[in-house]
Design a protein around this motif. Structure first.
Motif, short mmCIF file in Angstrom:
data_model
loop_
_atom_site.label_atom_id
_atom_site.label_comp_id
_atom_site.label_asym_id
_atom_site.label_seq_id
_atom_site.Cartn_x
_atom_site.Cartn_y
_atom_site.Cartn_z
N GLY A 64 0.80 -1.22 0.00
CA GLY A 64 0.00 0.00 0.00
C GLY A 64 0.84 1.27 0.00
N LEU A 65 2.11 1.18 -0.34
CA LEU A 65 2.97 2.35 -0.38
C LEU A 65 2.69 3.17 -1.63
CD1 LEU A 65 6.44 0.95 0.72
CD2 LEU A 65 4.89 2.38 2.05
N ASP A 66 2.61 4.45 -1.47
CA ASP A 66 2.41 5.36 -2.58
C ASP A 66 3.78 5.92 -2.96
OD1 ASP A 66 1.63 7.21 -4.41
OD2 ASP A 66 0.17 8.21 -3.11
N ILE A 67 4.42 5.32 -3.94
CA ILE A 67 5.80 5.65 -4.29
C ILE A 67 5.93 7.10 -4.75
CG2 ILE A 67 7.70 5.11 -5.87
CD1 ILE A 67 7.19 3.00 -3.70
N GLY A 68 5.02 7.56 -5.57
CA GLY A 68 5.08 8.95 -6.04
C GLY A 68 5.02 9.93 -4.89
N SER A 69 4.18 9.65 -3.94
CA SER A 69 4.03 10.52 -2.77
C SER A 69 5.29 10.51 -1.92
CB SER A 69 2.82 10.07 -1.95
OG SER A 69 2.68 10.88 -0.82
N LEU A 70 5.89 9.33 -1.75
CA LEU A 70 7.13 9.24 -0.97
C LEU A 70 8.27 10.01 -1.63
CD1 LEU A 70 7.11 5.53 0.27
CD2 LEU A 70 6.71 7.60 1.61
N VAL A 71 8.35 9.92 -2.95
CA VAL A 71 9.38 10.66 -3.67
C VAL A 71 9.18 12.16 -3.51
CG1 VAL A 71 10.28 11.18 -5.98
CG2 VAL A 71 9.87 8.81 -5.31
N GLN A 72 7.93 12.60 -3.61
CA GLN A 72 7.64 14.02 -3.43
C GLN A 72 7.94 14.48 -2.01
OE1 GLN A 72 3.60 14.29 -4.73
NE2 GLN A 72 4.18 14.57 -6.87
N GLN A 73 7.62 13.65 -1.02
CA GLN A 73 7.92 14.00 0.36
C GLN A 73 9.42 14.08 0.58
OE1 GLN A 73 4.81 15.13 1.21
NE2 GLN A 73 5.29 14.40 3.24
N ALA A 74 10.17 13.17 -0.03
CA ALA A 74 11.63 13.19 0.09
C ALA A 74 12.20 14.45 -0.54
CB ALA A 74 12.23 11.94 -0.55
N ALA A 75 11.71 14.81 -1.71
CA ALA A 75 12.20 16.02 -2.37
C ALA A 75 11.84 17.26 -1.56
CB ALA A 75 11.61 16.13 -3.78
N GLY A 76 10.60 17.35 -1.12
CA GLY A 76 10.17 18.49 -0.31
C GLY A 76 10.92 18.57 1.00
N GLY A 77 11.13 17.42 1.63
CA GLY A 77 11.88 17.39 2.88
C GLY A 77 13.33 17.81 2.70
N GLY A 78 13.95 17.32 1.64
CA GLY A 78 15.34 17.69 1.38
C GLY A 78 15.51 19.17 1.11
N VAL A 79 14.64 19.72 0.29
CA VAL A 79 14.69 21.15 -0.02
C VAL A 79 14.40 21.97 1.24
CG1 VAL A 79 13.59 23.01 -1.33
CG2 VAL A 79 14.18 20.87 -2.46
N GLY A 80 13.38 21.55 1.99
CA GLY A 80 13.06 22.25 3.24
C GLY A 80 14.22 22.20 4.21
N GLY A 81 14.92 21.08 4.27
CA GLY A 81 16.08 20.95 5.15
C GLY A 81 17.19 21.91 4.78
N VAL A 82 17.47 22.03 3.50
CA VAL A 82 18.51 22.96 3.04
C VAL A 82 18.10 24.40 3.36
CG1 VAL A 82 19.68 23.90 1.01
CG2 VAL A 82 19.36 21.44 1.22
N ILE A 83 16.85 24.73 3.11
CA ILE A 83 16.40 26.11 3.32
C ILE A 83 16.48 26.50 4.80
CG2 ILE A 83 14.36 27.61 3.26
CD1 ILE A 83 13.60 26.17 0.61
N VAL A 84 15.96 25.65 5.68
CA VAL A 84 15.99 25.99 7.11
C VAL A 84 17.42 26.04 7.63
CG1 VAL A 84 15.33 25.19 9.42
CG2 VAL A 84 13.65 25.21 7.58
#
Length: 96
Positions: A64-84
């Motif tokens: 039941g894993l939503d791969i597209g969603s996980l990839v988007q969360q990883a990208a958003g998390g990585g970018v958010g991490g760099v910004i903060v």
């Protein structure tokens, strides 16, 4: 729950990657990781709030894993991490 964990881990990685790139505002490994985790959480929540976390293909089978969603969360998390990390590093450097 997987999306939150993915965002936090990606944020920590993004924070440390940002610290490696921007050495003059790096907070050290622990500081970069903590700022990245916070940014990753915020970035992941922001993506979820705008509905970007709902896009993607569901992995076939019982997982039941939503791969597209996980990839988007990883990208958003990585970018958010760099910004903060960068914002906190800039504030710290200006206060010194």
């Amino acid at each position: 729950m997987e999306q939150v964990i993915t965002s936090l881990i990606a944020g920590a990685i993004g924070g440390n990657a940002g610290g490696a790139v921007f050495k003059n505002i790096s907070l050290g490994t622990l500081g970069n990781s903590l700022a990245g985790i916070i940014g990753g959480g915020l970035g992941g929540q922001l993506l979820s709030a705008v509905g970007a976390g709902d896009i993607g293909e569901t992995l076939a089978g019982a997982t039941g894993l939503d791969i597209g969603s996980l990839v988007q969360q990883a990208a958003g998390g990585g970018v958010g991490g760099v910004i903060v990390m960068a914002v906190v590093g800039l504030i710290r450097s200006k206060m010194s």
